[in-house]
Design an enzyme around this catalytic site. Structure first.
Site, PDB file in Angstrom:
ATOM      1  N   CYS A 185       0.863  -1.170   0.000  1.00 57.21           N
ATOM      2  CA  CYS A 185       0.000   0.000   0.000  1.00 57.21           C
ATOM      3  C   CYS A 185       0.900   1.219   0.000  1.00 57.21           C
ATOM      4  O   CYS A 185       1.593   1.489   0.985  1.00 57.21           O
ATOM      5  CB  CYS A 185      -0.908   0.003   1.232  1.00 57.21           C
ATOM      6  SG  CYS A 185      -1.932   1.484   1.352  1.00 57.21           S
ATOM      7  N   GLU A 213      -4.383   1.298  -5.861  1.00 53.35           N
ATOM      8  CA  GLU A 213      -3.468   0.333  -6.457  1.00 53.35           C
ATOM      9  C   GLU A 213      -3.506   0.532  -7.971  1.00 53.35           C
ATOM     10  O   GLU A 213      -4.470   1.079  -8.509  1.00 53.35           O
ATOM     11  CB  GLU A 213      -3.842  -1.108  -6.103  1.00 53.35           C
ATOM     12  CG  GLU A 213      -3.599  -1.491  -4.655  1.00 53.35           C
ATOM     13  CD  GLU A 213      -2.125  -1.501  -4.260  1.00 53.35           C
ATOM     14  OE1 GLU A 213      -1.253  -1.335  -5.153  1.00 53.35           O
ATOM     15  OE2 GLU A 213      -1.840  -1.676  -3.071  1.00 53.35           O
TER      16      GLU A 213
END
Length: 232
Positions: free
Chosen positions: A2, A102
């Protein structure tokens, strides 16, 4: 991993959601990146927000700057790694967020950004740990990282890892200094995909300097690249 998230909520919304006091002002953030100062809630002070830098400086790395290398730690091994073991046991925190980004690989040089949120785009918290270090000026600074786990089926279409998203119940376990090791480990699970949504967003999110409300809006494939066939 992340490497980017959002916290597009007001100070009042965050205080109500987490039942904690936030000192000073807070402006919603749409494109949070490593090394930036963000609110967290620690196991040492669960009744209030603290502001720490994203990118942990491990306990053994004295007088080092905020690290861009240690922004995530794998939940499967965090209790064993020398870099994170003590923090996992003694310095846990939750990191408020309302989405994370993402990038989907479309070709050798082409990636498409997606935003992942919970249903109704409500605020939630990542599981994290924090550290304290002394900078070259003798000032104490605090840093945090986000713990990751294997991706659930929704996220796995884009990336094989995802941040650990806690439920309100596991948030309390995570911040409780009396929680036993096995109970802590049980918190580090992929979030239920049935309670999540994802959608494509503007490639403007690629630039850390961009931080506007338009970044969290759903964008069509045409708006992203000017060519729908890229998503064929």
């Amino acid at each position: 991993m992340c490497g980017r998230y959002s916290l597009a909520k007001s100070k009042i919304e965050l205080e109500e959601r987490f039942q904690a006091e936030m000192p000073g002002e807070f402006n919603p953030r749409y494109n949070v990146a490593p090394t930036q100062l963000m609110p967290v809630i620690t196991s040492d002070s669960p009744e209030g927000f603290s502001h720490f830098y994203w990118g942990i400086t491990p306990e053994f790395s004295k007088n080092k700057p905020v690290s861009q290398k240690f922004i995530n730690a794998r939940g499967e091994t965090i209790s064993e790694k020398v870099s994170f073991k003590t923090a996992f046991q003694k310095r846990r925190c939750i990191i408020p967020a309302d989405g994370f980004y993402e990038w989907k690989q479309l070709g050798k040089k082409s990636k498409s950004p997606y935003r992942f949120v919970l249903e109704n785009e409500k605020a939630f918290a990542f599981a994290g740990i924090w550290e304290e270090y002394e900078n070259e000026n003798g000032e104490n600074k605090h840093t945090f990282l986000i713990i990751t786990t294997e991706a659930n089926p929704m996220v796995s279409e884009i990336h094989d890892r995802m941040p650990v998203i806690l439920t309100p119940e596991t948030e309390k376990l995570w911040l409780d200094k009396q929680t036993e090791l096995e109970a802590l480990k049980s918190c580090l699970q992929p979030y239920d995909q049935a309670k999540m949504m994802s959608y494509p967003v503007s490639p403007m999110v690629n630039q850390v300097s961009n931080d506007s409300p338009s970044l969290i809006k759903k964008t069509s494939p045409m708006d992203q690249f000017g060519n729908y066939t890229l998503f064929g």
